[in-house]
Design a protein around this motif. Structure first.
Motif, PDB file in Angstrom:
ATOM      1  N   THR A 159      33.271   7.870   4.720  1.00  0.00           N
ATOM      2  CA  THR A 159      33.590   8.736   5.854  1.00  0.00           C
ATOM      3  C   THR A 159      34.884   9.469   5.556  1.00  0.00           C
ATOM      4  OG1 THR A 159      32.513   7.346   7.527  1.00  0.00           O
ATOM      5  CG2 THR A 159      34.259   8.807   8.297  1.00  0.00           C
ATOM      6  N   ASP A 184      33.803  14.420   8.170  1.00  0.00           N
ATOM      7  CA  ASP A 184      32.835  13.749   9.027  1.00  0.00           C
ATOM      8  C   ASP A 184      33.398  13.526  10.429  1.00  0.00           C
ATOM      9  OD1 ASP A 184      30.785  13.251   6.943  1.00  0.00           O
ATOM     10  OD2 ASP A 184      32.357  12.016   6.068  1.00  0.00           O
ATOM     11  N   LYS A 212      26.092  20.520  10.461  1.00  0.00           N
ATOM     12  CA  LYS A 212      25.305  19.679   9.572  1.00  0.00           C
ATOM     13  C   LYS A 212      23.950  19.401  10.225  1.00  0.00           C
ATOM     14  CE  LYS A 212      29.252  17.527   7.320  1.00  0.00           C
ATOM     15  NZ  LYS A 212      29.911  16.263   6.924  1.00  0.00           N
ATOM     16  N   ASN A 214      21.771  16.774  10.872  1.00  0.00           N
ATOM     17  CA  ASN A 214      21.510  15.771  11.903  1.00  0.00           C
ATOM     18  C   ASN A 214      22.775  15.124  12.452  1.00  0.00           C
ATOM     19  OD1 ASN A 214      18.612  15.946  11.729  1.00  0.00           O
ATOM     20  ND2 ASN A 214      18.793  14.912   9.754  1.00  0.00           N
ATOM     21  N   TYR A 215      23.910  15.595  12.027  1.00  0.00           N
ATOM     22  CA  TYR A 215      25.155  14.967  12.471  1.00  0.00           C
ATOM     23  C   TYR A 215      26.227  16.033  12.671  1.00  0.00           C
ATOM     24  CZ  TYR A 215      29.468  12.273  12.413  1.00  0.00           C
ATOM     25  OH  TYR A 215      30.692  11.751  12.736  1.00  0.00           O
ATOM     26  N   ARG A 216      26.821  16.028  13.844  1.00  0.00           N
ATOM     27  CA  ARG A 216      27.897  16.973  14.125  1.00  0.00           C
ATOM     28  C   ARG A 216      29.214  16.203  14.179  1.00  0.00           C
ATOM     29  NH1 ARG A 216      28.593  22.021  16.852  1.00  0.00           N
ATOM     30  NH2 ARG A 216      30.646  22.186  17.856  1.00  0.00           N
ATOM     31  N   ASN A 236      34.829   6.649  16.834  1.00  0.00           N
ATOM     32  CA  ASN A 236      34.036   7.732  16.242  1.00  0.00           C
ATOM     33  C   ASN A 236      33.834   7.540  14.748  1.00  0.00           C
ATOM     34  OD1 ASN A 236      33.378  10.315  18.088  1.00  0.00           O
ATOM     35  ND2 ASN A 236      35.183   9.262  18.897  1.00  0.00           N
ATOM     36  N   GLU A 239      31.214   4.931  14.537  1.00  0.00           N
ATOM     37  CA  GLU A 239      29.919   5.511  14.922  1.00  0.00           C
ATOM     38  C   GLU A 239      29.297   6.276  13.753  1.00  0.00           C
ATOM     39  OE1 GLU A 239      30.372   7.868  18.430  1.00  0.00           O
ATOM     40  OE2 GLU A 239      30.794   6.142  19.726  1.00  0.00           O
ATOM     41  N   HIS A 240      30.148   6.953  12.978  1.00  0.00           N
ATOM     42  CA  HIS A 240      29.635   7.642  11.786  1.00  0.00           C
ATOM     43  C   HIS A 240      29.125   6.630  10.771  1.00  0.00           C
ATOM     44  CE1 HIS A 240      30.059   9.801   7.835  1.00  0.00           C
ATOM     45  NE2 HIS A 240      29.249  10.593   8.505  1.00  0.00           N
ATOM     46  N   TYR A 243      25.800   5.463  11.944  1.00  0.00           N
ATOM     47  CA  TYR A 243      24.807   6.522  11.726  1.00  0.00           C
ATOM     48  C   TYR A 243      24.326   6.520  10.271  1.00  0.00           C
ATOM     49  CZ  TYR A 243      23.291  11.214  10.384  1.00  0.00           C
ATOM     50  OH  TYR A 243      22.606  12.262   9.830  1.00  0.00           O
ATOM     51  N   THR A 247      20.385   5.501   9.286  1.00  0.00           N
ATOM     52  CA  THR A 247      19.506   6.529   8.722  1.00  0.00           C
ATOM     53  C   THR A 247      19.238   6.345   7.228  1.00  0.00           C
ATOM     54  OG1 THR A 247      21.414   7.978   8.297  1.00  0.00           O
ATOM     55  CG2 THR A 247      20.271   8.214  10.426  1.00  0.00           C
TER      56      THR A 247
END
Length: 320
Positions: A159, A184, A212, A214-216, A236, A239-240, A243, A247
């Motif tokens: 990240t 990120d 991006k 699928n991820y902002r 946050n 959370e990244h 994610y 995925t």
């Protein structure tokens, strides 16, 4: 207790010694990494980058303390610029984080760039693996802060946290794609100052154009000095992480990074072999020919590589 055993047992001295040896390209340290590589892959790497003076060190300090409150072991690699004249580095980040060094579950290492561009040190990857084996749950890499060219962190970090500050004076330059695309998570530090809302809006608008798939990336206003917004920022970042794991992007990303690493290590080793088989006088001779325009740099390159491949021994001469 030898280095290998000490590293596996979480000994700070063994960890520090290993990183020092890797900085000097020590063969035994490399062999230890080879033997213990199966113990890597547990640490999550967070890169912290941004312009000089944005408060990266203070933010790293506060995020580290939050993770320690959760019982996590944290490693910090702080990259400092190296003087092109003396070869020395100030290593000021370690000074700013002295209170963290007293914690047995925090390892801090300052490293000079030693002339490498992109805000990183050549030995950074090795240091990350050492800290991983050492038992860190999270590893922060704080880069030099050299501006728009500072993108090498994306080749190592899982990240990337981009730290911005209000009123830089050149907002458009700060938001160019080279830097925007590697982040990120965005943190607007010193947000207690005027202009934080404007900076946040500009970043959000830029993300609308460079979104991006699928991820902002979230844009979080914080004040590291006043300890404001640190919890939200860490949430946050995590959370990244979640994610990426959910995925399958984490493994995909690490595979791409490892591919690039292999290529880089091959390039470095081939360069050592070629230069080892080329005596200094020959390079001086070729350099003078290029200066005199008797030959061009590409021909000089071909002669160096061709000579090294054809002879396989040191001392091949390019002189006519």
């Amino acid at each position: 207790m030898n280095l290998e055993e000490g590293l596996l047992k979480g000994d700070k001295k063994a960890c520090a010694r290993m990183i020092s040896l890797l900085e000097n390209d020590d063969k035994e340290a490399i062999n230890i990494i080879k033997r213990l590589y199966k113990n890597t892959g547990n640490a999550y790497v967070i890169g912290i980058t941004g312009p000089p003076g944005s408060g990266k060190s203070t933010l790293t300090d506060k995020l580290t303390k939050e993770l320690r409150n959760e019982g996590k072991r944290v490693g910090i690699i702080a990259i400092d610029p190296t003087s092109p004249f003396s070869g020395g580095a100030i290593l000021g980040d370690r000074i700013r984080m002295q209170d963290l060094a007293l914690d047995k579950d925090i390892f801090i290492r300052s490293m000079g760039t030693r002339g490498f561009l992109g805000g990183m040190s050549q030995a950074t990857w090795g240091a990350v693996k050492v800290l991983d084996i050492y038992g860190c749950d999270y590893i922060f890499i704080e880069t030099v802060g050299v501006g728009q060219s500072e993108i090498d962190i994306v080749k190592i970090a899982d990240t990337v946290l981009m730290v911005m500050v209000p009123n830089l004076g050149d907002d458009i330059q700060a938001l160019k794609a080279g830097i925007m695309e590697i982040a990120d998570v965005f943190a607007i530090n010193k947000s207690d100052l005027g202009g934080a809302d404007k900076t946040q809006l500009e970043i959000e608008m830029n993300l609308d154009l460079n979104e991006k798939s699928n991820y902002r990336p979230p844009v979080i206003k914080v004040s590291a000095v006043k300890k404001q917004g640190i919890n939200m920022l860490l949430e946050n970042i995590l959370e990244h992480k979640e994610y990426l794991e959910r995925t399958g992007e984490l493994n995909k990303s690490r595979t791409v990074k490892n591919r690039n690493l292999i290529i880089k290590l091959v390039e470095e080793e081939l360069m050592k072999i070629i230069l080892d088989r080329t005596i200094k006088e020959d390079l001086d001779y070729l350099s003078k020919d290029v200066t005199d325009r008797a030959i061009d740099p590409y021909t000089a390159r071909d002669r160096v590589i061709g000579g090294a491949i054809s002879t396989g021994v040191k001392g091949y001469s390019f002189k006519k």
